[in-house]
Design an enzyme around this catalytic site. Structure first.
Site, PDB file in Angstrom:
ATOM      1  N   TYR A  46       0.831  -1.213   0.000  1.00  0.00           N
ATOM      2  CA  TYR A  46       0.000   0.000   0.000  1.00  0.00           C
ATOM      3  C   TYR A  46       0.861   1.257   0.000  1.00  0.00           C
ATOM      4  CZ  TYR A  46      -2.870   3.790   1.772  1.00  0.00           C
ATOM      5  OH  TYR A  46      -3.485   5.004   1.930  1.00  0.00           O
ATOM      6  N   GLY A  53      -5.678   5.538   0.167  1.00  0.00           N
ATOM      7  CA  GLY A  53      -7.050   5.577   0.672  1.00  0.00           C
ATOM      8  C   GLY A  53      -7.964   4.696  -0.148  1.00  0.00           C
ATOM      9  N   HIS A  76      -2.751  16.917  -1.605  1.00  0.00           N
ATOM     10  CA  HIS A  76      -3.294  17.073  -0.260  1.00  0.00           C
ATOM     11  C   HIS A  76      -2.914  18.407   0.393  1.00  0.00           C
ATOM     12  CE1 HIS A  76      -4.336  12.914  -0.760  1.00  0.00           C
ATOM     13  NE2 HIS A  76      -4.884  12.851   0.443  1.00  0.00           N
ATOM     14  N   ASN A 188       1.612  11.225   6.531  1.00  0.00           N
ATOM     15  CA  ASN A 188       0.746  10.295   7.232  1.00  0.00           C
ATOM     16  C   ASN A 188       1.147  10.189   8.703  1.00  0.00           C
ATOM     17  OD1 ASN A 188      -0.048   6.801   7.063  1.00  0.00           O
ATOM     18  ND2 ASN A 188      -1.465   8.489   6.929  1.00  0.00           N
ATOM     19  N   ARG A 288     -11.345  28.400  49.163  1.00  0.00           N
ATOM     20  CA  ARG A 288     -11.146  27.303  50.109  1.00  0.00           C
ATOM     21  C   ARG A 288     -10.925  25.956  49.433  1.00  0.00           C
ATOM     22  NH1 ARG A 288     -15.978  24.790  53.056  1.00  0.00           N
ATOM     23  NH2 ARG A 288     -16.939  26.783  52.552  1.00  0.00           N
TER      24      ARG A 288
END
Length: 502
Positions: A46, A53, A76, A188, A288
């Site tokens: 891949y 994708g 991208h 990535n 407090r």
């Protein structure tokens, strides 16, 4: 240095430290690259010889494999909006370096060398704030970093936005060539959300320290009984954060002549017939209950620091190239849930600090509540002068915005990418929202610190507060004087904020 610690990152970001390329494990990176080059020669992997994708079902011809890597970077680089400030963009590059140094990315050592050169020379890529859904990591924002590494796009250098190629030539740097999978590997992962979170962590820890200091001085101004920070009381609650905050408060209160001892003031003072006590037997909750309020915030920040350091030194891209087992693993290490969830928790914790600070500020300004200070700490003529009245508008509205932003972003997944990314983390959006809350909280805290110094002057107690509180008072008075006549506050608020951040 295979691993980058949070301290390493802080030193680079805030103290001008430089990375030494000779101390980095280039051999580990080289080993991963050489394994991938051999392993990928006759296999379908891949992102090396397939599309990305939903396009992963398409095989890419060998003649186009370099184009494939350039294409993911260029296609991208689609971010929008204002660029990340330099500090946050630099932190993102540090986080990306931490990932590639793990030797699980199969990239060439040139990536490491060029990242180090950018970081050391403050060459800051243009990284738009909008674009990441935080699932294949920060694809869009990381693509903008990768775009500059290949000599394209623009960078911020010495105060100017300039073409990357021009700056690289000036520095004698060569644009990164594509060897095998540099495009996918750089784009990535979770590095942008991690980088933003690194800076958030630094400032969030500062805000907690400031809240502790302000809390002690608040109780000195109110002449509170000091058992609110006693070891016994807080240890009986068991929580480590509460116990530690109480300890820090006791340390900061050491030497104070303003805090009351309950055993002297109420137990041993013949009050058997007293019907109404002029001084409060117990202070308001924002004074407090500080160990109980700030304790869980401390524990939240301790956990976020742990997660951040792990994320800074993990393999967060896909697939994972493992020369040790001689295999390549496909999965989802790029998914940003760890960061997104932690930044939501940090964000909520910082909203709580802003809320507590605003309530303390209200106590100082509200004469019918505190019973000891003029309205709005006004040392001028009441009616003619306004003191710090309008400062409260800013603090209140800014706190209100923080409360609006407190809604968790981690749960806002929207499927996209042809439903390949059917559940996403929105981690970068979460980190950016956390940054905004932190910025707001610093503004509220800055107004509060001015008010604390003014309250000390109103009561004339600067010589009675603890040495730690006196240091706070003197620091603020070195920036802004005691206020008698009405004056614009906006520059003082900005100057105090810069001091508190530093």
């Amino acid at each position: 240095m295979k691993n980058i610690t949070l301290k390493n990152a802080e030193d680079i970001l805030f103290k001008g430290a430089r990375l030494d390329i000779d101390t980095l494990p280039l051999d580990v990176v080289e080993q991963s690259y050489e394994f991938l080059k051999e392993f990928a020669s006759d296999k379908v992997i891949y992102g090396i010889n397939t599309g990305f994708g939903p396009m992963a079902q398409w095989r890419v011809d060998d003649q186009y494999l370099q184009d494939l890597q350039y294409n993911i970077i260029r296609s991208h680089s689609t971010g929008a909006g204002e660029p990340l400030p330099d500090l946050y963009a630099k932190a993102a590059m540090i986080a990306r370096l931490g990932t590639v140094l793990q030797g699980k990315s199969g990239i060439h050592t040139d990536v490491v060398k060029l990242l180090v050169a950018f970081i050391n020379n403050d060459v800051i890529p243009f990284i738009p704030q909008h674009g990441s859904v935080g699932a294949s990591g920060d694809l869009v924002q990381l693509a903008h970093i990768a775009l500059t590494l290949i000599g394209e796009g623009k960078v911020h250098y010495k105060g100017e936005w300039r073409p990357t190629a021009e700056v690289m030539e000036e520095l004698g740097l060569r644009p990164l060539p594509i060897y095998i999978r540099e495009g996918l590997s750089i784009t990535n992962g979770t590095s942008v959300m991690t980088g933003i979170s690194l800076v958030n962590q630094h400032y969030a820890e500062k805000l907690l320290d400031l809240a502790v200091g302000a809390g002690v001085l608040m109780n000195e101004i109110a002449s509170s009984h000091d058992d609110l920070m006693s070891p016994e009381l807080n240890e009986y609650r068991v929580h480590s954060g509460q116990i530690e905050i109480a300890r820090r408060m006791r340390e900061a209160a050491e030497g104070s002549r303003c805090l009351l001892k309950r055993e002297h003031d109420l137990y041993d003072n013949g009050h058997a017939d007293t019907k109404v006590f002029e001084h409060k037997v117990q202070a308001y909750y924002s004074l407090r209950c500080l160990p109980q309020i700030l304790g869980p915030i401390l524990e939240t920040l301790e956990n976020s620091a742990k997660i951040l350091e792990e994320e800074l030194n993990c393999a967060s891209d896909n697939p994972i190239v493992d020369p040790t087992t001689k295999n390549i693993y496909h999965g989802g290490n790029f998914h940003g849930d760890y960061i997104s969830l932690e930044e939501d928790k940090v964000k909520i914790a910082m909203v709580r600090i802003a809320m507590t600070t605003e309530r303390q500020l209200n106590y100082l300004f509200h004469d019918r509540i505190n019973g000891i200070l003029p309205p709005f700490l006004n040392l001028g003529t009441l009616g003619l002068n306004y003191g710090m009245q309008a400062c409260q508008f800013t603090a209140t509205s800014t706190t209100a915005e923080c409360q609006t932003l407190a809604m968790p972003n981690y749960v806002h997944s929207i499927p996209n990418n042809n439903d390949n990314q059917d559940i996403v983390s929105m981690g970068t959006n979460t980190a950016i929202l956390c940054k905004r809350v932190i910025d707001n909280a610093f503004q509220v805290m800055s107004i509060h610190y001015i008010a604390l110094a003014q309250a000390v002057d109103c009561l004339g107690i600067k010589d009675s507060i603890s040495p730690a509180s006196r240091k706070i008072y003197d620091s603020i008075r070195a920036i802004t004087p005691t206020i008698k006549d009405d004056t614009p506050f906006y520059e003082d608020i900005a100057a105090v904020e810069a001091f508190l951040r530093g």
